[in-house]
Design an enzyme around this catalytic site. Structure first.
Site, PDB file in Angstrom:
ATOM      1  N   ASN A 246      19.993  31.469  37.201  1.00 19.50           N
ATOM      2  CA  ASN A 246      19.988  32.660  38.042  1.00 19.50           C
ATOM      3  C   ASN A 246      21.389  33.163  38.365  1.00 19.50           C
ATOM      4  OD1 ASN A 246      18.800  34.540  40.232  1.00 19.50           O
ATOM      5  ND2 ASN A 246      20.213  33.219  41.370  1.00 19.50           N
TER       6      ASN A 246
ATOM      7  N   SER B  83      17.661  40.916  33.967  1.00 28.21           N
ATOM      8  CA  SER B  83      17.638  42.129  34.768  1.00 28.21           C
ATOM      9  C   SER B  83      17.038  43.253  33.948  1.00 28.21           C
ATOM     10  CB  SER B  83      19.068  42.514  35.179  1.00 28.21           C
ATOM     11  OG  SER B  83      19.126  43.808  35.741  1.00 28.21           O
TER      12      SER B  83
ATOM     13  N   TYR C 177      28.047  44.404  32.833  1.00 25.14           N
ATOM     14  CA  TYR C 177      26.860  43.778  33.412  1.00 25.14           C
ATOM     15  C   TYR C 177      25.660  43.965  32.484  1.00 25.14           C
ATOM     16  CZ  TYR C 177      23.298  42.586  36.904  1.00 25.14           C
ATOM     17  OH  TYR C 177      22.253  42.007  37.572  1.00 25.14           O
TER      18      TYR C 177
ATOM     19  N   SER D  64      25.917  41.767  29.431  1.00 24.59           N
ATOM     20  CA  SER D  64      25.661  40.348  29.745  1.00 24.59           C
ATOM     21  C   SER D  64      24.171  40.074  29.877  1.00 24.59           C
ATOM     22  CB  SER D  64      26.398  39.942  31.026  1.00 24.59           C
ATOM     23  OG  SER D  64      25.791  40.491  32.195  1.00 24.59           O
ATOM     24  N   LYS D  65      23.438  40.992  30.489  1.00 23.37           N
ATOM     25  CA  LYS D  65      22.003  40.781  30.682  1.00 23.37           C
ATOM     26  C   LYS D  65      21.232  40.957  29.380  1.00 23.37           C
ATOM     27  CE  LYS D  65      22.207  39.739  35.024  1.00 23.37           C
ATOM     28  NZ  LYS D  65      21.856  38.385  35.502  1.00 23.37           N
TER      29      LYS D  65
ATOM     30  N   ILE E 241      16.082  44.906  43.484  1.00 21.61           N
ATOM     31  CA  ILE E 241      15.767  43.852  44.450  1.00 21.61           C
ATOM     32  C   ILE E 241      16.742  43.947  45.622  1.00 21.61           C
ATOM     33  CG2 ILE E 241      15.386  41.391  44.781  1.00 21.61           C
ATOM     34  CD1 ILE E 241      13.594  42.685  42.607  1.00 21.61           C
TER      35      ILE E 241
END
Length: 252
Positions: free
Chosen positions: A84, A142, A155, A158-159, A188
């Site tokens: 996570n 994500s 980001y 990376s996801k 979230i």
């Protein structure tokens, strides 16, 4: 004997939600992060040590190998790994101005760290004695794995990489009886999204960007992770579960 789960980035936000849920379902849980929190300390006392904290810099490969070795020596086995840990860029910049330093910062934690944590734990799982409970690895990625945000491209990359990490390890580890899954959170409400709260309030409540018109909560992710960790999930691997209020639905 209680099953052992380790959760990276487990001291706050989505990770802490996962730690609490797995503990409530009978797991002994180790939260891995750079720093401990009062919430984890309180849960440690409440659980009589069934929730524990160990310090880990997931961008440091030596630290990964050391912590996995320490956990297996202390507890004898690892039944579940939840990857996570993740960071957003320290500063959002258009991809035409993204710096190598920002790229490396995000990728070292989100993707490189996740890959080598999975590798280290997978090897430990292969070596340990098999039980009726199948070993599980759950990667938290994500909706950014497939959604473009040009002011935080590192980001998104990376996801997207975590999605392939999931596929690769699911393929390789199936013959070892180890199941691998990916959970894709949507919008979230955590400290990571606190700086854009008003923007997403408008998108969700007024513009209807989500079919389910509310923010997601860490508990929403934790509940799905818990389902994937069920011993009854034995004929499924490499699956992607969207926990995003229906964002992934293409609609006119």
């Amino acid at each position: 004997m209680k099953k052992l789960a380790i959760v990276t980035g487990g001291t706050r936000g989505i990770g802490f939600g996962i730690v609490k849920k797995l503990y409530s379902e009978g797991f002994k849980v180790i939260a891995l992060s750079r720093n401990n929190t009062k919430e984890i300390e309180d849960l440690n006392k409440e659980s009589n040590g069934d929730v524990d904290f160990k310090s880990l810099d997931i961008s440091d490969l030596k630290s990964i190998n050391s912590i996995v070795k320490s956990i297996t020596e202390e507890h004898g086995r690892i039944d579940v790994l939840v990857n996570n840990a993740g960071v957003a860029p320290r500063e959002r910049n258009n991809i035409l101005e993204m710096t190598p330093e920002s790229y490396d910062f995000v990728m070292d934690i989100n993707l490189k760290g996740t890959f080598f944590m999975t590798q280290a734990v997978a090897n430990a799982m292969i070596d340990q004695e098999k039980t009726e409970f199948p070993s599980k690895i759950v990667n938290v990625s994500s909706m950014s794995a497939y959604t473009s945000s040009t002011n935080r491209g590192e980001y998104c990359i990376s996801k997207a990489g975590i999605s392939m990490v999931t596929t690769l390890f699911a393929d390789r580890l199936a013959e070892e009886g180890i199941m691998v899954y990916e959970v894709r959170p949507g919008i979230i409400k955590t400290d990571m999204t606190s700086t854009v709260e008003s923007k997403y309030d408008t998108l969700i409540k007024e513009e209807g960007i989500l079919p389910i018109r509310r923010w997601g909560k860490p508990e929403d992710i934790a509940n799905v992770v818990n389902l994937l960790c069920s011993p009854e999930m034995t004929y499924s691997t490499g699956d992607v579960i969207n926990v995003d209020g229906g964002f992934h639905i293409r609609r006119l």
